[in-house]
Design an enzyme around this catalytic site. Structure first.
Site, PDB file in Angstrom:
ATOM      1  N   SER A 164       0.852  -1.184   0.000  1.00 24.50           N
ATOM      2  CA  SER A 164       0.000   0.000   0.000  1.00 24.50           C
ATOM      3  C   SER A 164       0.895   1.244   0.000  1.00 24.50           C
ATOM      4  O   SER A 164       2.004   1.221  -0.524  1.00 24.50           O
ATOM      5  CB  SER A 164      -0.930  -0.035   1.221  1.00 24.50           C
ATOM      6  OG  SER A 164      -1.770   1.098   1.237  1.00 24.50           O
ATOM      7  N   TYR A 194      -4.022   7.735  -7.750  1.00 24.35           N
ATOM      8  CA  TYR A 194      -3.016   6.820  -7.198  1.00 24.35           C
ATOM      9  C   TYR A 194      -3.272   6.587  -5.714  1.00 24.35           C
ATOM     10  O   TYR A 194      -3.330   5.444  -5.244  1.00 24.35           O
ATOM     11  CB  TYR A 194      -1.605   7.377  -7.393  1.00 24.35           C
ATOM     12  CG  TYR A 194      -0.548   6.489  -6.773  1.00 24.35           C
ATOM     13  CD1 TYR A 194      -0.078   5.373  -7.448  1.00 24.35           C
ATOM     14  CD2 TYR A 194      -0.052   6.744  -5.495  1.00 24.35           C
ATOM     15  CE1 TYR A 194       0.876   4.536  -6.876  1.00 24.35           C
ATOM     16  CE2 TYR A 194       0.891   5.917  -4.915  1.00 24.35           C
ATOM     17  CZ  TYR A 194       1.353   4.817  -5.610  1.00 24.35           C
ATOM     18  OH  TYR A 194       2.278   3.986  -5.026  1.00 24.35           O
ATOM     19  N   LYS A 235      -4.601   3.088  -3.501  1.00 24.71           N
ATOM     20  CA  LYS A 235      -3.970   2.493  -2.319  1.00 24.71           C
ATOM     21  C   LYS A 235      -4.948   2.440  -1.138  1.00 24.71           C
ATOM     22  O   LYS A 235      -4.873   1.542  -0.297  1.00 24.71           O
ATOM     23  CB  LYS A 235      -2.700   3.261  -1.949  1.00 24.71           C
ATOM     24  CG  LYS A 235      -1.606   3.163  -3.013  1.00 24.71           C
ATOM     25  CD  LYS A 235      -1.233   1.716  -3.311  1.00 24.71           C
ATOM     26  CE  LYS A 235      -0.105   1.597  -4.312  1.00 24.71           C
ATOM     27  NZ  LYS A 235       0.292   0.203  -4.587  1.00 24.71           N
TER      28      LYS A 235
END
Length: 346
Positions: free
Chosen positions: A182, A205, A209
């Site tokens: 992550s 992005y 995560k």
């Protein structure tokens, strides 16, 4: 190539990245010398796969020569933004292996569009540590879809790897370990449940995560109970990654590096800088040294001495994310049911 039948099988997605390379070498350093190891390198292209294998081979030869005769390499060509490619990777794995011991999901693709230098300057002047810990000046494009008509970052970082796991679960059963990589920047604010494919998100992005975090906490208990698979969630802290180099010149690169060291000296535990230190948490998780119930990060003190930092995660919405991914997998099972490819022919 004669694959070692009873070797320890290690697969690392994104092996060519700084973090992927260091996960490989750290794990090789720490695995015992009483068993052979098959390292499965992944890449979108054959030249890059061969380059990764060559770099790891050279490192092993020069730094851990005792592993040289124990180590064998294989490769899988896979592009997680192409579902046919993901399916092809599954077929190759299923054909060649009976079990996979370690699967590192190190997918990390963004749709960056540059840096807002004015905002970057203001943030650095206001709070230099926060500016290089939680930057908001990296510009990302919105609305970027893959050829599969899925959100590209969502597919690359979340759904593509998830679908591969969905397909190869039987190879991981009874002792296999999944380590999801992550990010430090996976806060709830980066994800809207009205935009799970992140097509409207200006922080796709980071949103991807956040999805990884929620997916882990929704699924790790069930994977253990039903399949005997141990799943872990980690993040590498902050380190020098090559993914953003195209937007930096030598002056701005070394300026960024200097700010990283300043942040570390001012007490930031996350500015690992070194990819080797960043790989600490992923490898520790793989070797059973962390808890499944917590997110663990790679960290270091002012002098660069590494340690693990445990974090609790707000898991609100985890079941919604799990159901969405499960339903989407069923859709793609149907779409791909007549599709058979072989990545080695690409």
């Amino acid at each position: 190539m004669s694959l070692i039948k009873d070797s320890v099988k290690v697969m690392i997605t994104g092996t060519s990245s700084n973090l992927g390379f260091n996960i490989a070498v750290r794990l090789l350093e720490q695995l015992p010398n009483d068993k052979e190891i098959t390292l499965i390198v992944t890449s979108r292209t054959l030249p890059k796969a061969k380059e990764s294998i060559s770099e790891i081979k050279n490192h092993v030869k020069n730094n851990i020569p005792e592993k040289t005769k124990l180590l064998e390499f294989d490769y899988i060509l896979v592009d997680f933004t192409d579902m046919v490619s993901v399916l092809s990777a599954y077929y190759d794995l299923d054909k060649r292996y009976k079990h996979i011991d370690y699967l590192f999901i190190n997918a990390a693709q963004g749709v960056y569009n540059g840096i807002d230098w004015y905002s970057a300057t203001v943030e650095v002047l206001k709070n230099p540590v926060d500016a290089v810990t939680n930057p908001t000046y990296k510009l990302q494009r919105t609305g970027v879809a893959s050829n599969d008509n899925l959100g590209l970052v969502f597919q690359a970082n979340v759904f593509g790897p998830y679908y591969l796991i969905h397909r190869v679960k039987h190879l991981l059963a009874k002792g296999g370990k999944i380590i999801w990589i992550s990010s430090l920047m996976s806060h709830p604010k980066y994800l809207s449940f009205n935009d799970l494919q992140l097509l409207r998100s200006p922080e796709s992005y980071e949103g991807s995560k956040r999805l990884v975090d929620l997916l882990h906490f929704a699924s790790y208990r069930r994977l253990k109970e039903e399949d005997g698979i141990l799943q872990y969630l980690v993040h590498p802290g902050i380190f020098t990654s090559f993914s953003f180099f195209q937007f930096l010149n030598p002056f701005t690169y070394y300026g960024m590096l200097m700010l990283f060291y300043i942040a570390r000296m001012l007490g930031s535990p996350y500015h690992n800088i070194s990819g080797y230190i960043a790989a600490n948490a992923p490898v520790a998780a793989a070797l059973g040294k962390t808890k499944q119930s917590l997110k663990v990060g790679s960290a270091c003190n002012r002098s660069g001495k590494e340690y693990l930092k445990y974090e609790e995660v707000d898991t609100t919405g985890k079941e919604d994310v799990a159901k969405y991914l499960e339903d989407l997998s069923k859709e793609w099972d149907e779409k791909l049911k007549h599709q058979i490819t072989n990545s080695r022919q690409k």
